[in-house]
Enzyme design. Structure first.
Site, PDB file in Angstrom:
ATOM      1  N   LYS A  37       3.299   6.664   4.060  1.00 23.83           N
ATOM      2  CA  LYS A  37       3.900   5.664   4.965  1.00 23.83           C
ATOM      3  C   LYS A  37       5.212   6.220   5.534  1.00 23.83           C
ATOM      4  O   LYS A  37       5.296   7.409   5.800  1.00 23.83           O
ATOM      5  CB  LYS A  37       4.108   4.333   4.244  1.00 23.83           C
ATOM      6  CG  LYS A  37       2.865   3.881   3.473  1.00 23.83           C
ATOM      7  CD  LYS A  37       2.927   2.463   3.048  1.00 23.83           C
ATOM      8  CE  LYS A  37       1.738   2.149   2.146  1.00 23.83           C
ATOM      9  NZ  LYS A  37       1.505   0.734   1.974  1.00 23.83           N
ATOM     10  N   ASN A  65      -0.989   8.021   0.905  1.00 21.21           N
ATOM     11  CA  ASN A  65      -0.430   7.595   2.194  1.00 21.21           C
ATOM     12  C   ASN A  65       1.061   7.371   1.964  1.00 21.21           C
ATOM     13  O   ASN A  65       1.449   6.387   1.344  1.00 21.21           O
ATOM     14  CB  ASN A  65      -1.111   6.291   2.651  1.00 21.21           C
ATOM     15  CG  ASN A  65      -0.440   5.700   3.876  1.00 21.21           C
ATOM     16  OD1 ASN A  65       0.306   6.370   4.580  1.00 21.21           O
ATOM     17  ND2 ASN A  65      -0.717   4.416   4.134  1.00 21.21           N
ATOM     18  N   GLU A  76      -9.715  -1.363   2.201  1.00 17.77           N
ATOM     19  CA  GLU A  76      -8.394  -1.786   1.754  1.00 17.77           C
ATOM     20  C   GLU A  76      -8.200  -3.282   1.997  1.00 17.77           C
ATOM     21  O   GLU A  76      -7.853  -3.690   3.106  1.00 17.77           O
ATOM     22  CB  GLU A  76      -7.314  -1.017   2.525  1.00 17.77           C
ATOM     23  CG  GLU A  76      -7.354   0.477   2.298  1.00 17.77           C
ATOM     24  CD  GLU A  76      -5.973   1.099   2.360  1.00 17.77           C
ATOM     25  OE1 GLU A  76      -5.575   1.722   1.380  1.00 17.77           O
ATOM     26  OE2 GLU A  76      -5.285   0.926   3.386  1.00 17.77           O
ATOM     27  N   GLU A  78      -1.265  -1.834   8.089  1.00 17.97           N
ATOM     28  CA  GLU A  78       0.119  -1.964   8.596  1.00 17.97           C
ATOM     29  C   GLU A  78       0.176  -1.658  10.093  1.00 17.97           C
ATOM     30  O   GLU A  78       0.985  -2.234  10.823  1.00 17.97           O
ATOM     31  CB  GLU A  78       1.061  -1.058   7.785  1.00 17.97           C
ATOM     32  CG  GLU A  78       1.291  -1.636   6.402  1.00 17.97           C
ATOM     33  CD  GLU A  78       1.590  -0.606   5.324  1.00 17.97           C
ATOM     34  OE1 GLU A  78       1.919   0.541   5.666  1.00 17.97           O
ATOM     35  OE2 GLU A  78       1.470  -0.959   4.136  1.00 17.97           O
ATOM     36  N   SER A  83      -2.950  -1.082  -4.092  1.00 20.24           N
ATOM     37  CA  SER A  83      -2.294  -1.053  -5.401  1.00 20.24           C
ATOM     38  C   SER A  83      -3.121  -0.327  -6.459  1.00 20.24           C
ATOM     39  O   SER A  83      -3.119  -0.713  -7.632  1.00 20.24           O
ATOM     40  CB  SER A  83      -1.927  -2.475  -5.852  1.00 20.24           C
ATOM     41  OG  SER A  83      -1.077  -3.094  -4.891  1.00 20.24           O
ATOM     42  N   HIS A 136      -4.962   1.730   9.596  1.00 18.00           N
ATOM     43  CA  HIS A 136      -4.307   1.158   8.417  1.00 18.00           C
ATOM     44  C   HIS A 136      -3.863  -0.273   8.730  1.00 18.00           C
ATOM     45  O   HIS A 136      -3.441  -0.571   9.845  1.00 18.00           O
ATOM     46  CB  HIS A 136      -3.108   2.013   8.006  1.00 18.00           C
ATOM     47  CG  HIS A 136      -2.574   1.640   6.665  1.00 18.00           C
ATOM     48  ND1 HIS A 136      -1.706   0.586   6.486  1.00 18.00           N
ATOM     49  CD2 HIS A 136      -2.817   2.159   5.437  1.00 18.00           C
ATOM     50  CE1 HIS A 136      -1.438   0.481   5.183  1.00 18.00           C
ATOM     51  NE2 HIS A 136      -2.096   1.416   4.530  1.00 18.00           N
ATOM     52  N   GLY A 156       0.316  -2.856  -1.299  1.00 17.85           N
ATOM     53  CA  GLY A 156       1.752  -2.922  -1.549  1.00 17.85           C
ATOM     54  C   GLY A 156       2.185  -4.209  -2.245  1.00 17.85           C
ATOM     55  O   GLY A 156       3.370  -4.514  -2.314  1.00 17.85           O
TER      56      GLY A 156
HETATM   57  C1  PEP Z   1      -1.992   1.966   1.416  1.00 17.85           C
HETATM   58  O1  PEP Z   1      -0.921   2.050   1.991  1.00 17.85           O
HETATM   59  O2  PEP Z   1      -3.026   2.369   1.958  1.00 17.85           O
HETATM   60  C2  PEP Z   1      -2.010   1.393   0.070  1.00 17.85           C
HETATM   61  C3  PEP Z   1      -3.151   1.219  -0.524  1.00 17.85           C
HETATM   62  O3  PEP Z   1      -0.787   1.082  -0.472  1.00 17.85           O
HETATM   63  P1  PEP Z   1      -0.517   0.637  -2.007  1.00 17.85           P
HETATM   64  O4  PEP Z   1      -1.245   1.611  -2.868  1.00 17.85           O
HETATM   65  O5  PEP Z   1       0.961   0.733  -2.157  1.00 17.85           O
HETATM   66  O6  PEP Z   1      -1.036  -0.745  -2.153  1.00 17.85           O
END
Ligand code: PEP
Length: 255
Positions: free
Chosen positions: A15, A13, A171, A101, A217, A99, A177
Site C-alpha cells: 500500500k 501489498n 478479498e 481501496e 487480515s 484493490h 485492514g
Molecule cells: C490488502 O491490502 O489486500 C489486504 C488484504 O490487507 P490486510 O492484510 O491488511 O487486511
C-alpha cells in the site's frame, strides 16, 4: 491449496508504505527468511517510487516485485498515472488491479478495472485481480452473486490464453485492514464460487489452473488454516507484509 493443479502465490501489498530506503532494508531482512521456500511464489507489490529500490535489493533472490496499480492507456494526458508500458520498461512483471481501496477511495469501477486488466495483459504483465463483497452484501446473503458478477465484468474480453497470466485475489472488503478475517469455510466457499464462474466462462481446465488467493487480515496465526482449503491458493497480504517475521510465517504455512 492444490499444488498439483496450480501455483501457490503469497503476495504482499505494501500500500502507501515504505520509502526506497525502507524497502531496501525490509527486502534485505525478509530475503533470507523466505529463501528456498519454493512451494510458492513470493511477490511484494510496492509504491511506484519504491519499486526500483526493492528490485535492486531482491536481485538474485526468489522475491519478485510488482506494482499496486496501472493505467489502461499507453501514454497521454493522465496526470499521476503510470502505464503498463512504463512498468514493463522497468522490468515489473506483476501488478495488482482492482484493490478495494482503489474502488472505494479512487472511484474505480468494474469497467475501469476491466480496462486496466486488459491493458496490463496486452503488455505482457501478470495481473493480481482483486474482487470481493462489502459487509452489507455478505449480511444480505448476496456474496456469491456479487463475486460472480465482478469476475465476469472484470474479465470481459480476457481470453482463455490470457488467463495464464491472471491471479484472482478474493478479498472481502469487510476483512481488509480490519483484523476481521473470513473463516476458512467462508473463504473456501467464495473462492469456489469464483472458480465455478471461471469454469462457466472458460471451461473446467482453465478454471482449475487459475490461482485464487484469499486476502483480508491474513496473518501468521490464521494463514495455515486458510491455505489448507483446496480452493485457497495463496494470500494477498497487507499489514502482515510489512513485518518480516509475520510474512515469513505465512510463506512457511504455504510450504
Ligand atoms: C490488502 O491490502 O489486500 C489486504 C488484504 O490487507 P490486510 O492484510 O491488511 O487486511
Amino acid at each position: 491449496m492444490n499444488p498439483e493443479k496450480r501455483r501457490t502465490v503469497i503476495a504482499g501489498n505494501w500500500k502507501m508504505n515504505f520509502t526506497p530506503a525502507e524497502a531496501t532494508a525490509f527486502i534485505n531482512e525478509v530475503k533470507p527468511l523466505v529463501a528456498g521456500k519454493d512451494n510458492c511464489d513470493v511477490i511484494f507489490c510496492a509504491p511506484f517510487v519504491t519499486i526500483a529500490a526493492a528490485q535492486e535489493a531482491a536481485k538474485g533472490s526468489n522475491i519478485k516485485i510488482g506494482a499496486e496499480n496501472v493505467h489502461f492507456a499507453e501514454k497521454g494526458a493522465y496526470t499521476g498515472e503510470v502505464s503498463a508500458q512504463m512498468l514493463t520498461a522497468c522490468g515489473v512483471e506483476y501488478v495488482i488491479i482492482g484493490h478495494s481501496e482503489r474502488r472505494q477511495y479512487f472511484g474505480e469501477t468494474d469497467e475501469t478495472v476491466n480496462l486496466r486488466t486488459k491493458a496490463a495483459l496486452a503488455a505482457g504483465m501478470k495481473v493480481i485481480l482483486c474482487l470481493g463483497e462489502v459487509k452489507d452484501e455478505r449480511l444480505n446473503g448476496i456474496t456469491n452473486e456479487i463475486v460472480s458478477m465482478q469476475t465476469k465484468l472484470d474479465l470481459l474480453g480476457v481470453s482463455a490464453e490470457q488467463m495464464k497470466n491472471v491471479i484472482i485475489a478474493y478479498e472481502p472488503v469487510w476483512a481488509i485492514g480490519t483484523g476481521l478475517t473470513a473463516t476458512p469455510e467462508q473463504a473456501e466457499e467464495t473462492c469456489a464460487v469464483i472458480r465455478a464462474t471461471l469454469a462457466s466462462i472458460y471451461g473446467e481446465d482453465v478454471a482449475e489452473s487459475v490461482t485464487i488467493q484469499y486476502g483480508g487480515s491474513m496473518n501468521e496465526k490464521n494463514a495455515a488454516e486458510l491455505l489448507a482449503k483446496p480452493n485457497v491458493d495463496g494470500g494477498l497480504i497487507g499489514g502482515a507484509s510489512l513485518v518480516a517475521e509475520k510474512f515469513r510465517a505465512i510463506v512457511d504455512a504455504a510450504q
